[in-house]
Design a protein around this motif. Structure first.
Motif, PDB file in Angstrom:
ATOM      1  N   VAL A 133       0.940  -1.293  -0.237  1.00  9.16           N
ATOM      2  CA  VAL A 133       0.175   0.078  -0.176  1.00  9.16           C
ATOM      3  C   VAL A 133       1.058   1.105  -0.187  1.00  9.16           C
ATOM      4  CG1 VAL A 133      -0.386  -0.054   2.630  1.00  9.16           C
ATOM      5  CG2 VAL A 133      -1.857   1.130   1.170  1.00  9.16           C
ATOM      6  N   LEU A 146       2.113  -5.357   2.363  1.00  8.09           N
ATOM      7  CA  LEU A 146       0.661  -6.040   2.862  1.00  8.09           C
ATOM      8  C   LEU A 146       1.118  -7.521   3.158  1.00  8.09           C
ATOM      9  CD1 LEU A 146      -2.181  -4.483   0.731  1.00  8.09           C
ATOM     10  CD2 LEU A 146      -1.216  -3.600   2.549  1.00  8.09           C
ATOM     11  N   PRO A 149      -6.148  -5.891   0.581  1.00  8.80           N
ATOM     12  CA  PRO A 149      -5.645  -4.653  -0.351  1.00  8.80           C
ATOM     13  C   PRO A 149      -6.651  -3.283  -0.158  1.00  8.80           C
ATOM     14  CG  PRO A 149      -5.326  -6.248  -1.744  1.00  8.80           C
ATOM     15  CD  PRO A 149      -6.256  -6.873  -0.755  1.00  8.80           C
ATOM     16  N   GLU A 177      -6.609   0.528   2.475  1.00 16.24           N
ATOM     17  CA  GLU A 177      -6.394   1.705   1.699  1.00 16.24           C
ATOM     18  C   GLU A 177      -7.640   2.568   2.842  1.00 16.24           C
ATOM     19  OE1 GLU A 177      -7.988   1.316  -1.968  1.00 16.24           O
ATOM     20  OE2 GLU A 177      -6.206   0.547  -2.575  1.00 16.24           O
ATOM     21  N   SER A 235      -3.519   0.761  -2.966  1.00 14.86           N
ATOM     22  CA  SER A 235      -2.653  -0.717  -3.010  1.00 14.86           C
ATOM     23  C   SER A 235      -2.297  -0.861  -4.200  1.00 14.86           C
ATOM     24  CB  SER A 235      -3.678  -1.769  -2.371  1.00 14.86           C
ATOM     25  OG  SER A 235      -4.095  -1.413  -1.055  1.00 14.86           O
TER      26      SER A 235
END
Ligand SMILES: Cc1cc2nc3c(=O)[nH]c(=O)nc-3n(C[C@H](O)[C@H](O)[C@H](O)COP(=O)(O)OP(=O)(O)OC[C@H]3O[C@@H](n4cnc5c(N)ncnc54)[C@H](O)[C@@H]3O)c2cc1C
Length: 550
Positions: free
Chosen positions: A201, A245, A251, A255, A280
């Motif tokens: 990310v 991550l 993902p 965020e 991401s």
């Protein structure tokens, strides 16, 4: 699959434009500018009308700034650029393992060697500049939906935002249509997977100015097996974190602002900064197998993608278009054989692949997740540098050109970037390109013993015939003929570079890469003869020269 077009291009008719550039991101915008500067009738097409308003790239090399300066756009982008100082790499126990910095002064190209920048305004400045070249047309809000190649050109099928359709024909196409390039599919181009696939990310903050001091002063790689991360000091109050991550983390979920602030909690909190964006990505390492198919040339993310660990993705795309445009100019002017265009992929592919391997090497250090292996890595890295953290420069990681339109002698310096000294000539001074212009140049150190005026005259005649400008680093000892431009340099950048290559002269390409070096007049003549053969330019001069800005 190649979409069907209902008609083919009528034979014998000229194409609508000489070059169509698909994509007006940084690679396409630079291509449009370079083509415009070269006087090539160009159409640049993008399905979006506006610059993407969030930063992706954050680091920029001096090589790229030199090209922007050659275009006259360096001043416009200067407010969005700052030096990229040290990046410190910390090991699993928080110990300093090594630093990545930049080469010191005097700077080899005349600019800070590595910079951080803000992408949206830089891209906007490039787009704005592109629209000012008389030969460049822009068609924004228009998508390329189909492509058909014929013997003398390429037909593109277009669809605008209102649903209207149209066609345009071009002698050549530069496809700068980004990572998910549809033109790749249209011509059947395939990517080689160089095996890097990591979810990260990327978080950009605008930090309250009075809180900047609470953050690390230097950029950093935290090579921590629990969660590797990167921190970058951007321009002004822009700070970036790139955070790996972990298995099982979603993902999109990562965020979300609350997750982002949790990830950043060891450095900063929401009371001290504004979240600019969090996105991401899966970082990949992909390179095209064939860099052109017929008359369609790929550049930028359409041709390659790499992890952003050294900040090279956009720079590589800009190297691509700088490489292809002067060759297209030569071929379109009928001054070089079209086979010159084959050297595009021959040069760019190994360069990109080699740099990706370097980036993967640094990525492997950063991304080690096994605590025991990470401890061994830390010990090894420190042992390799004698127990003291080493400092390497970003410039030493960028490879030279190793194949393509280069002198077969492969003397030292061949394929390297030519430096840009601060030059002082009669009535003019400044960086070399600004004083003398760009294009093909032969630079000779006439202060070395053995140079005679008649040798310079003979070289000048041979060079002029090819459209090569001869520049003489001179202290006045040898009379320099009028056709040769004499200059002194201020900082010893050029003399130092030539000494490193054990050379007295260099033949330089329009993209500033060195075709070859030489030690004496006979070898200089041989270099020119080799270039003439390589370009099949038996008559006329070679293009690619632009004059210095007034
Ligand atoms: C997190 C992150 C960090 C990065 N950091 C750095 C860094 O520090 N330094 C660096 O050099 N690089 C970096 N990069 C890479 C850099 O951002 C990209 O390489 C660069 O932006 C790609 O530029 P491009 O012009 O090739 O493609 P893009 O910017 O993607 O542009 C492609 C354009 O083509 C248009 N288009 C697509 N298809 C069509 C079609 N069919 N018809 C018409 N138009 C079309 C799109 O609308 C778009 O405008 C980073 C990338 C990421 C994701």
């Amino acid at each position: 699959m190649q979409p069907e077009l209902s008609t083919s291009h009528p034979p014998g008719l000229p194409n609508d434009v000489q070059v169509a550039v698909v994509g007006f991101g940084p690679a396409g915008a630079l291509a449009a500018n370079l083509l415009g500067q070269a006087g090539i009738h160009t159409l640049c097409i993008d399905r979006t009308s506006e610059v993407y308003d969030k930063p992706r790239a954050i680091a920029l090399d001096h090589e790229i700034l030199r090209v922007l300066d050659n275009l006259g756009v360096a001043e416009a982008v200067a407010p969005y650029i700052a030096p990229f100082d040290l990046s410190e790499h910390f090991g699993s126990q928080g110990e300093l393992l090594r630093r990545i910095g930049m080469v010191g002064t005097p700077y080899p190209l005349g600019y800070t060697p590595t910079m951080v920048f803000t992408q949206p305004p830089l891209e906007a400045a490039l787009r704005d500049h592109a629209g000012h070249w008389p030969g460049v047309e822009l068609r924004l809000g228009t998508q390329v939906t189909g492509l058909m190649q014929h013997e003398s050109g390429v037909m593109l099928q277009l669809c605008d935002a209102a649903g209207g359709s149209g066609r345009v024909t071009a002698d050549y196409v530069i496809a700068c249509d980004g990572a998910s390039s549809s033109l790749r599919g249209m011509v059947g181009a395939t990517l080689d997977d160089l095996e890097f696939d990591e979810p990260w990310v990327v978080i950009d903050l605008k930090v309250d100015p009075d809180k900047l001091d609470t953050l690390p002063a230097n950029s950093a790689h935290y090579c921590e097996p629990d969660r590797p991360s990167v921190y970058i000091v951007g321009p002004g109050n822009h700070r970036r974190w790139e955070i790996m991550l972990l298995d099982g983390e979603d993902p999109r979920e990562m965020e979300r602002p609350e997750r982002v602030w949790h990830l950043l909690s060891r450095w900063i909190g929401p009371q001290d900064a504004t979240l600019w964006r969090a996105a991401s990505y899966r970082f990949h390492a992909l390179v095209l197998r064939d860099w052109h198919l017929g008359r369609v040339f790929f550049a930028g993310d359409a041709a390659h993608q790499q992890p952003p660990i050294l900040g090279q993705g956009m720079c590589q795309g800009m190297r691509d278009v700088t490489n292809i445009v002067w060759k297209l100019q030569a071929v379109l002017a009928g001054q070089a054989d079209p086979s010159l265009l084959d050297t595009y992929g021959e040069e760019r592919s190994p360069h990109v692949r080699e740099l990706i391997e370097q980036i993967k090497g640094i990525g492997a250090v950063l991304c080690e997740r096994d605590p025991e292996a990470a401890r061994r890595r830390d010990a090894r890295l420190l042992a390799e540098s004698g127990g003291v953290p080493a400092t390497i420069t970003r410039q030493s990681v960028i490879p030279p050109l190793r194949a393509g339109l280069l002198s077969s002698s492969r003397r030292p310096g061949t394929g390297r970037l030519f430096p840009q000294p601060y030059a002082m000539a009669a009535g003019r001074e400044g960086l070399l390109d600004a004083v003398f212009g760009t294009g093909w140049r032969m630079v000779i150190d006439t202060r070395a013993p053995g140079w005679r005026p008649e040798q310079l005259s003979a070289l000048s005649d041979a060079a002029q015939d090819l459209g090569v400008t001869v520049l003489a680093l001179s202290d006045g000892t040898v009379a320099v003929p009028p056709a040769v431009e004499a200059f002194r340099e201020r900082d010893g950048v050029l003399a130092g570079w030539l000494a490193e290559q054990d050379a007295g002269a260099a033949l330089i390409r329009p993209d500033h890469y060195v075709f070859g070096t030489a030690d004496a007049a006979a070898a200089c003549l041989a270099l020119l003869a080799e270039l003439r053969l390589a370009l099949h330019a038996y008559a006329g001069s070679i293009p690619g020269r632009t004059t210095a800005a007034a």
